[in-house]
Design an enzyme around this catalytic site. Structure first.
Site, PDB file in Angstrom:
ATOM      1  N   ILE A   1      15.046-110.166  33.364  1.00 28.26           N
ATOM      2  CA  ILE A   1      16.490-110.153  33.185  1.00 28.26           C
ATOM      3  C   ILE A   1      17.129-110.425  34.536  1.00 28.26           C
ATOM      4  CG2 ILE A   1      16.540-107.604  33.319  1.00 28.26           C
ATOM      5  CD1 ILE A   1      18.964-107.774  31.337  1.00 28.26           C
ATOM      6  N   GLU A   2      17.825-111.546  34.651  1.00 30.89           N
ATOM      7  CA  GLU A   2      18.236-112.061  35.958  1.00 30.89           C
ATOM      8  C   GLU A   2      19.749-112.170  36.079  1.00 30.89           C
ATOM      9  OE1 GLU A   2      17.313-115.906  38.881  1.00 30.89           O
ATOM     10  OE2 GLU A   2      16.127-115.583  37.067  1.00 30.89           O
ATOM     11  N   VAL A   3      20.274-111.594  37.169  1.00 28.42           N
ATOM     12  CA  VAL A   3      21.696-111.649  37.542  1.00 28.42           C
ATOM     13  C   VAL A   3      22.579-111.227  36.368  1.00 28.42           C
ATOM     14  CG1 VAL A   3      23.463-112.969  38.736  1.00 28.42           C
ATOM     15  CG2 VAL A   3      21.066-113.554  39.084  1.00 28.42           C
TER      16      VAL A   3
END
Length: 267
Positions: A160-162
């Site tokens: 799960i990114e940014v």
């Protein structure tokens, strides 16, 4: 580290909710060995490094995944063939940015699959480019739905990114699979950074979520200047006759040399 062993997918899932793991993306055997010595738990590794015959000597207990984006892998059958080869060559899991159908196709063949939500570089055009995702209630709810779809498809973990920390934390509590945070806050199951950011040799944009712990860029620049100076000194020694010196030469027994020269005169 002494006492460590290579964890299984089941081990990682059993540890959910018991604290955060550490995760790196690294690019060399030296970095792999450093991660092992430092006790890093999980790594994302380019396949040419992970498939190296000495990789597991360098990182025997780091849970190591590799992968291809949907833009690289081709059809689901192509993805499956590549994933099976990767597992046979030492991968512990496979990163897949493809469709939920592709994830399910791999998971049905017992391939441990890691998905991706939030800022996914291979799909960034659908979320507005390289920017945070999930800052509105509507987009945060879509993230939740996507994570649940990954879970239903058989993925055991999702990068799960940014994503806002509050959103990632709420999603993590509401799913049985692992969420690995890259710029999504401390409420997930692992914290994920790139080795080049940690070591300070990233060229160009430095992501907001990154933290620099060492200045390898300066050290690399110093070493490059040392290379230049060494090569220049070698060239100067050749030009002046200082190299090769007596200690660098192989000498012939004088009698053998006389015989050699005599043979040359008569042939």
């Amino acid at each position: 580290m002494s006492g460590r062993r290579l964890p299984t997918v089941a081990d990682l899932l059993a540890d959910k909710g018991k604290g955060q793991k550490t995760m790196l993306r690294y690019f060399s055997l030296d970095e792999a060995a450093a991660a092992e010595a430092a006790g890093i738990d999980i790594a994302s590794v380019p396949d040419d490094i992970l498939f190296h015959p000495r990789y597991r000597d360098a990182a025997p207990t780091v849970f190591s995944m590799t992968g291809r984006t949907h833009l690289e892998a081709g059809t689901p059958d192509d993805y499956l063939r590549w994933a099976a080869e990767a597992m046979n060559r030492g991968a512990d899991a496979i990163y897949c940015s493809g469709s939920f159908d592709t994830v399910e196709y791999l998971a049905n063949e017992y391939i441990p699959v890691v998905g991706h939500v939030g800022l996914c570089p291979a799909r960034a055009t659908w979320t507005g480019g390289f920017r945070a995702v999930g800052k509105t209630a509507e987009s945060a709810l879509k993230l939740m739905h996507d994570v649940k779809r990954y879970e239903d498809a058989g993925a055991f973990a999702v990068e799960i990114e940014v994503v806002p920390e509050e959103v990632a934390s709420e999603i993590t509590r509401r799913t049985g699979i692992l969420l690995w945070s890259m710029g999504a806050g401390p409420g997930c199951d692992a914290q994920y950074l790139f080795a080049n950011d940690i070591l300070g040799y990233t060229e160009g944009h430095i992501p907001r979520h990154s933290k620099i712990y060492r200045d390898f860029a300066a050290e690399f620049a110093r070493l490059q200047q040392e290379r230049i100076d060494a090569f220049a000194t070698f060239a100067a020694d050749v030009a002046s006759g200082a190299y090769p010196g007596e200690k660098h030469l192989v000498r012939m027994n004088p009698a053998e040399l006389d015989a050699f020269r005599e043979w040359l005169e008569h042939t």
